[in-house]
Design a protein around this motif. Sequence first.
Motif, PDB file in Angstrom:
ATOM      1  N   LEU A  32      31.450  51.411  31.882  1.00 58.98           N
ATOM      2  CA  LEU A  32      30.760  50.161  32.172  1.00 58.98           C
ATOM      3  C   LEU A  32      30.904  49.829  33.660  1.00 58.98           C
ATOM      4  N   PRO A  33      29.876  49.242  34.280  1.00 59.26           N
ATOM      5  CA  PRO A  33      29.999  48.819  35.686  1.00 59.26           C
ATOM      6  C   PRO A  33      30.976  47.653  35.813  1.00 59.26           C
ATOM      7  N   ALA A  34      31.472  47.446  37.031  1.00 59.38           N
ATOM      8  CA  ALA A  34      32.514  46.442  37.277  1.00 59.38           C
ATOM      9  C   ALA A  34      32.125  45.037  36.813  1.00 59.38           C
ATOM     10  N   PRO A  35      30.900  44.542  37.090  1.00 66.27           N
ATOM     11  CA  PRO A  35      30.565  43.184  36.629  1.00 66.27           C
ATOM     12  C   PRO A  35      30.601  43.057  35.106  1.00 66.27           C
ATOM     13  N   ASP A  36      30.225  44.116  34.376  1.00 62.14           N
ATOM     14  CA  ASP A  36      30.280  44.082  32.917  1.00 62.14           C
ATOM     15  C   ASP A  36      31.724  44.022  32.433  1.00 62.14           C
ATOM     16  N   ILE A  37      32.586  44.816  33.042  1.00 63.85           N
ATOM     17  CA  ILE A  37      33.998  44.801  32.661  1.00 63.85           C
ATOM     18  C   ILE A  37      34.582  43.409  32.905  1.00 63.85           C
ATOM     19  N   LEU A  38      34.254  42.817  34.040  1.00 62.67           N
ATOM     20  CA  LEU A  38      34.732  41.472  34.353  1.00 62.67           C
ATOM     21  C   LEU A  38      34.251  40.474  33.303  1.00 62.67           C
ATOM     22  N   ALA A  39      32.972  40.538  32.956  1.00 67.83           N
ATOM     23  CA  ALA A  39      32.424  39.598  31.975  1.00 67.83           C
ATOM     24  C   ALA A  39      33.111  39.754  30.625  1.00 67.83           C
ATOM     25  N   HIS A  40      33.335  40.994  30.196  1.00 63.84           N
ATOM     26  CA  HIS A  40      34.024  41.213  28.919  1.00 63.84           C
ATOM     27  C   HIS A  40      35.462  40.700  28.975  1.00 63.84           C
ATOM     28  N   ARG A  41      36.153  40.923  30.097  1.00 64.62           N
ATOM     29  CA  ARG A  41      37.527  40.417  30.226  1.00 64.62           C
ATOM     30  C   ARG A  41      37.550  38.901  30.060  1.00 64.62           C
ATOM     31  N   ILE A  42      36.587  38.224  30.658  1.00 68.66           N
ATOM     32  CA  ILE A  42      36.556  36.756  30.596  1.00 68.66           C
ATOM     33  C   ILE A  42      36.242  36.275  29.185  1.00 68.66           C
ATOM     34  N   LEU A  43      35.211  36.842  28.562  1.00 71.62           N
ATOM     35  CA  LEU A  43      34.776  36.350  27.252  1.00 71.62           C
ATOM     36  C   LEU A  43      35.802  36.646  26.156  1.00 71.62           C
ATOM     37  N   THR A 182      38.842  30.154  32.033  1.00 70.75           N
ATOM     38  CA  THR A 182      37.957  31.121  31.385  1.00 70.75           C
ATOM     39  C   THR A 182      36.732  30.437  30.791  1.00 70.75           C
ATOM     40  N   ALA A 183      36.893  29.188  30.335  1.00 72.97           N
ATOM     41  CA  ALA A 183      35.734  28.452  29.820  1.00 72.97           C
ATOM     42  C   ALA A 183      34.734  28.177  30.941  1.00 72.97           C
ATOM     43  N   ILE A 184      35.219  27.908  32.130  1.00 74.47           N
ATOM     44  CA  ILE A 184      34.347  27.688  33.289  1.00 74.47           C
ATOM     45  C   ILE A 184      33.588  28.975  33.634  1.00 74.47           C
ATOM     46  N   LEU A 185      34.274  30.108  33.516  1.00 73.44           N
ATOM     47  CA  LEU A 185      33.669  31.396  33.876  1.00 73.44           C
ATOM     48  C   LEU A 185      32.825  31.995  32.751  1.00 73.44           C
ATOM     49  N   ALA A 186      32.966  31.496  31.530  1.00 72.71           N
ATOM     50  CA  ALA A 186      32.291  32.104  30.380  1.00 72.71           C
ATOM     51  C   ALA A 186      30.766  32.042  30.447  1.00 72.71           C
ATOM     52  N   PRO A 187      30.146  30.891  30.755  1.00 75.02           N
ATOM     53  CA  PRO A 187      28.671  30.853  30.764  1.00 75.02           C
ATOM     54  C   PRO A 187      28.030  31.872  31.708  1.00 75.02           C
ATOM     55  N   PRO A 188      28.470  31.969  32.979  1.00 74.09           N
ATOM     56  CA  PRO A 188      27.855  33.010  33.824  1.00 74.09           C
ATOM     57  C   PRO A 188      28.162  34.426  33.338  1.00 74.09           C
ATOM     58  N   SER A 189      29.326  34.617  32.719  1.00 78.01           N
ATOM     59  CA  SER A 189      29.666  35.947  32.192  1.00 78.01           C
ATOM     60  C   SER A 189      28.745  36.328  31.051  1.00 78.01           C
ATOM     61  N   LEU A 190      28.515  35.393  30.130  1.00 76.35           N
ATOM     62  CA  LEU A 190      27.623  35.663  29.006  1.00 76.35           C
ATOM     63  C   LEU A 190      26.193  35.882  29.500  1.00 76.35           C
ATOM     64  N   ALA A 191      25.762  35.071  30.452  1.00 78.39           N
ATOM     65  CA  ALA A 191      24.411  35.237  31.000  1.00 78.39           C
ATOM     66  C   ALA A 191      24.252  36.609  31.642  1.00 78.39           C
ATOM     67  N   TRP A 192      25.278  37.066  32.354  1.00 78.79           N
ATOM     68  CA  TRP A 192      25.209  38.383  32.981  1.00 78.79           C
ATOM     69  C   TRP A 192      25.037  39.484  31.937  1.00 78.79           C
ATOM     70  N   ILE A 195      21.496  39.343  30.378  1.00 75.81           N
ATOM     71  CA  ILE A 195      20.351  39.591  31.261  1.00 75.81           C
ATOM     72  C   ILE A 195      20.440  40.937  31.973  1.00 75.81           C
ATOM     73  N   ALA A 196      21.617  41.264  32.485  1.00 75.16           N
ATOM     74  CA  ALA A 196      21.728  42.458  33.339  1.00 75.16           C
ATOM     75  C   ALA A 196      22.781  43.447  32.878  1.00 75.16           C
ATOM     76  N   GLY A 197      23.486  43.124  31.810  1.00 74.43           N
ATOM     77  CA  GLY A 197      24.594  43.976  31.385  1.00 74.43           C
ATOM     78  C   GLY A 197      24.155  45.288  30.766  1.00 74.43           C
ATOM     79  N   THR A 198      25.083  46.244  30.784  1.00 81.36           N
ATOM     80  CA  THR A 198      24.859  47.551  30.168  1.00 81.36           C
ATOM     81  C   THR A 198      25.127  47.454  28.672  1.00 81.36           C
ATOM     82  N   SER A 199      24.374  48.185  27.877  1.00 83.30           N
ATOM     83  CA  SER A 199      24.583  48.191  26.436  1.00 83.30           C
ATOM     84  C   SER A 199      25.994  48.659  26.102  1.00 83.30           C
ATOM     85  N   ILE A 200      26.607  48.008  25.107  1.00 87.28           N
ATOM     86  CA  ILE A 200      27.953  48.404  24.679  1.00 87.28           C
ATOM     87  C   ILE A 200      27.962  49.857  24.224  1.00 87.28           C
TER      88      ILE A 200
END
Length: 293
Positions: A32-43, A182-192, A195-200
């Motif tokens: 997974l690309p770095a932004p996807d890994i970050l989003a999964h870590r947050i969520l 993490t709640a503050i960071l969750a909405p942009p993480s889920l949106a990423w 919209i732009a994330g790689t398939s699991i």
Amino acid sequence: MTPRINPGILYAVIAYTIWGLLPAFLKLLKPLPAPDILAHRILWSLLLLVGLALALRHGPALRRIVTTPRLMFALTASATLIALNWLCYIVAVNGGNVAQASLGYFINPLVNVALGVVILRERLGRIELIAVGLATLGVIFLAYEQGGVPVIPLTLAFTFAVYGLIRKMTPVDALDGLLIETAILAPPSLAWLLIAGTSIAAGPAWPLLPAAGVVTAIPLVLFAAAAKRVRYSDMGLLQYIGPTLQLVLAVAVYGERLRAVEWAAFGLIWVALAIYATGMVMGSRRATASPAS
């Protein structure tokens, strides 16, 4: 009577050990690309933290935080810093720069010292000034040889140092503070991810994704709890555990080769840390030997 061990020290040791071994886990998520890994870590961290907060009945404390603008402002700032820190770290590890990442966390304790002087108005003795000067020289030397600022080490060092300072100065429980972050960071993480994330399906084995939440949340909760119980300067000493383990992984496991200039920069910073640690031990012994006033 046996003296009680400060539990904050144990929390810090566990947290820094997990962080020291974290590159081995992040390598497993590399498809997974770095932004996807970050989003999964947050969520996944958010889910874990919500479960803990419910089990421990932290509802009233959380309501107090979200209705206090000063606390929400501080936690929004700390959330932004820790997200930048995580993203930079993931990019470094999965780009084959684990040693550069470890250098950032070797520098970080001395950034803590600098922040203590600038923000907390702490005074430095001669030994501390020498240590900070040597570390600064090491960074300047590295920057000169690289032909530019060592972005990865300095970004990691400063974002985590300021994050720790904000959390230390913000009167919230470790679990509650991290949950709000993490709640503050969750909405942009889920949106990423939507919209732009790689398939699991194109990433690692799916059980590793919930585990990303565990290895993210647990050490941060322990770190925040330790920061409330241990002197900020002492936290800097304990932090050497993490980058030492990272450097061992980089050289011994992942075969990263450091150039002579990088070893020289590490050497200057290690000497600075050794001087700083010696000064702290000597100061502690003098304080213990001094008669009570």
